[in-house]
Design a protein around this motif. Structure first.
Motif, short mmCIF file in Angstrom:
data_model
loop_
_atom_site.label_atom_id
_atom_site.label_comp_id
_atom_site.label_asym_id
_atom_site.label_seq_id
_atom_site.Cartn_x
_atom_site.Cartn_y
_atom_site.Cartn_z
N ASP A 24 0.81 -1.22 0.00
CA ASP A 24 0.00 0.00 0.00
C ASP A 24 0.84 1.26 0.00
O ASP A 24 0.40 2.31 -0.50
N LEU A 25 2.05 1.21 0.54
CA LEU A 25 2.89 2.41 0.57
C LEU A 25 3.17 2.93 -0.84
O LEU A 25 3.36 4.13 -1.03
N ASP A 26 3.21 2.04 -1.81
CA ASP A 26 3.47 2.45 -3.19
C ASP A 26 2.20 2.90 -3.91
O ASP A 26 2.28 3.52 -4.97
N ARG A 27 1.04 2.58 -3.34
CA ARG A 27 -0.22 2.87 -4.04
C ARG A 27 -0.98 4.06 -3.48
O ARG A 27 -1.77 4.69 -4.17
N LEU A 28 -0.78 4.36 -2.20
CA LEU A 28 -1.54 5.45 -1.57
C LEU A 28 -1.08 6.80 -2.11
O LEU A 28 0.11 7.09 -2.12
N PRO A 29 -2.02 7.65 -2.53
CA PRO A 29 -1.62 8.95 -3.08
C PRO A 29 -1.30 9.96 -1.99
O PRO A 29 -1.83 9.91 -0.88
N ASN A 30 -0.42 10.89 -2.33
CA ASN A 30 -0.15 12.07 -1.50
C ASN A 30 0.36 11.78 -0.10
O ASN A 30 0.11 12.55 0.83
N LEU A 31 1.06 10.67 0.08
CA LEU A 31 1.66 10.42 1.39
C LEU A 31 2.83 11.37 1.59
O LEU A 31 3.57 11.68 0.65
N PRO A 32 3.04 11.84 2.83
CA PRO A 32 4.21 12.69 3.07
C PRO A 32 5.50 11.92 2.81
O PRO A 32 5.53 10.68 2.93
N PRO A 33 6.58 12.60 2.46
CA PRO A 33 7.87 11.91 2.29
C PRO A 33 8.25 11.16 3.56
O PRO A 33 7.95 11.59 4.67
N HIS A 34 8.91 10.04 3.37
CA HIS A 34 9.47 9.23 4.46
C HIS A 34 8.39 8.59 5.35
O HIS A 34 8.62 8.34 6.53
N THR A 35 7.22 8.33 4.77
CA THR A 35 6.19 7.60 5.51
C THR A 35 6.62 6.15 5.68
O THR A 35 7.08 5.52 4.73
N GLU A 36 6.47 5.61 6.89
CA GLU A 36 6.83 4.23 7.18
C GLU A 36 5.57 3.43 7.50
O GLU A 36 4.52 4.00 7.83
N LEU A 37 5.69 2.11 7.44
CA LEU A 37 4.62 1.22 7.87
C LEU A 37 5.13 0.40 9.04
O LEU A 37 6.11 -0.35 8.91
N ILE A 38 4.49 0.57 10.19
CA ILE A 38 4.87 -0.17 11.40
C ILE A 38 3.62 -0.85 11.94
O ILE A 38 2.65 -0.18 12.30
N ASP A 39 3.63 -2.17 11.96
CA ASP A 39 2.49 -2.96 12.45
C ASP A 39 1.18 -2.56 11.78
O ASP A 39 0.13 -2.43 12.41
N GLY A 40 1.24 -2.34 10.46
CA GLY A 40 0.04 -2.03 9.70
C GLY A 40 -0.42 -0.61 9.81
O GLY A 40 -1.44 -0.24 9.22
N SER A 41 0.30 0.25 10.54
CA SER A 41 -0.07 1.65 10.70
C SER A 41 0.93 2.55 9.98
O SER A 41 2.14 2.28 9.98
N LEU A 42 0.43 3.63 9.39
CA LEU A 42 1.30 4.60 8.74
C LEU A 42 1.93 5.50 9.79
O LEU A 42 1.26 5.98 10.71
N VAL A 43 3.23 5.71 9.67
CA VAL A 43 3.96 6.59 10.59
C VAL A 43 4.55 7.72 9.76
O VAL A 43 5.33 7.47 8.83
N PHE A 44 4.16 8.95 10.08
CA PHE A 44 4.62 10.12 9.34
C PHE A 44 5.81 10.75 10.05
O PHE A 44 5.83 10.86 11.27
N ALA A 45 6.79 11.18 9.26
CA ALA A 45 8.00 11.78 9.83
C ALA A 45 7.75 13.23 10.20
O ALA A 45 7.09 13.97 9.48
N SER A 46 8.28 13.63 11.35
CA SER A 46 8.24 15.03 11.77
C SER A 46 9.41 15.77 11.14
O SER A 46 10.38 15.15 10.69
N PRO A 47 9.35 17.11 11.09
CA PRO A 47 10.51 17.86 10.61
C PRO A 47 11.76 17.48 11.42
O PRO A 47 11.69 17.34 12.64
N GLN A 48 12.87 17.31 10.73
CA GLN A 48 14.07 16.83 11.39
C GLN A 48 14.97 17.97 11.85
O GLN A 48 14.97 19.06 11.26
N THR A 49 15.75 17.69 12.88
CA THR A 49 16.68 18.68 13.42
C THR A 49 17.95 18.73 12.59
O THR A 49 18.24 17.82 11.78
#
Length: 200
Positions: A24-49
């Motif tokens: 699904d990570l390759d098919r879902l539209p408009n995901l933020p950059p660096h979205t991960e999949l952990i235990d079936g849940s999408l994890v979005f990256a916060s702005p990095q330091t």
């Protein structure tokens, strides 16, 4: 007569029953950059330091310069662990034979020699607990966790213990990191520190 406001429609994807899958990570539209999949849940990256950005660049370029020819060093790229887990380590060392298609979006976990995570405020529990467990179960031989200690990098290095299938610590490194596995490396960790004005 007042009109009740309409309920707003969520702008984020609604998960299917059973959660998202690695495909699904390759098919879902408009995901933020660096979205991960952990235990079936999408994890979005916060702005990095700035520390996070410097540390990722440091390990990418330093390891690229010393890695044996049969390996590639890649930053911020997802790996397939299983159907419900497709994390994105900050840096990986991967077998060169899987780096083939310029359109590919992930590598199989069994091709990864080393995974590196640079800890952020929002990723502490994932980087210290969740991800090492999953990387070990996937058979990734080496895991390095990079922490920010008052602006200085501290690297916690782990190696997979084959009889238990769990990571064991092989050292905590400050200022200098000298290891013989997964290949010989002698890294000046002070290189992650911001340079002072005037080149001091």
């Amino acid at each position: 007569m007042s009109v009740a406001p309409k309920a707003s429609t969520p702008t984020w994807p609604t998960p299917p029953e059973g959660g998202w899958t690695a495909d699904d990570l390759d098919r879902l539209p408009n995901l933020p950059p660096h979205t991960e999949l952990i235990d079936g849940s999408l994890v979005f990256a916060s702005p990095q330091t700035l520390f996070h950005s410097r540390a990722v660049s440091f390990f990418e370029w330093q390891l690229q310069s010393i890695a044996p020819a049969e390996y590639e060093v890649i930053r911020e790229f997802t790996i397939d662990i299983d159907r419900q887990n497709r994390p994105e380590p900050d840096v990986i060392v991967v077998r060169g034979d899987v780096v083939e298609d310029p359109e590919q979006t992930r590598y199989p976990a069994e091709s990864v020699l080393l995974a590196i995570e640079v800890v952020s405020a929002d990723s502490m529990s994932r980087d210290r607990e969740t991800k090492p467990l999953k990387y070990a179960r996937a058979g990734i031989p080496h895991y390095w966790r990079v922490e920010n200690e008052k602006g200085l990098a501290v690297v916690h290095a782990f190696e997979l213990e084959p009889t238990t299938g769990a990571y064991t610590s092989v050292g905590i490194f400050r200022e200098r990191m000298k290891v013989s596995a997964p290949f010989a490396a002698d890294l000046d960790l002070a290189g992650i520190k911001p340079r002072r004005k005037g080149g001091e």
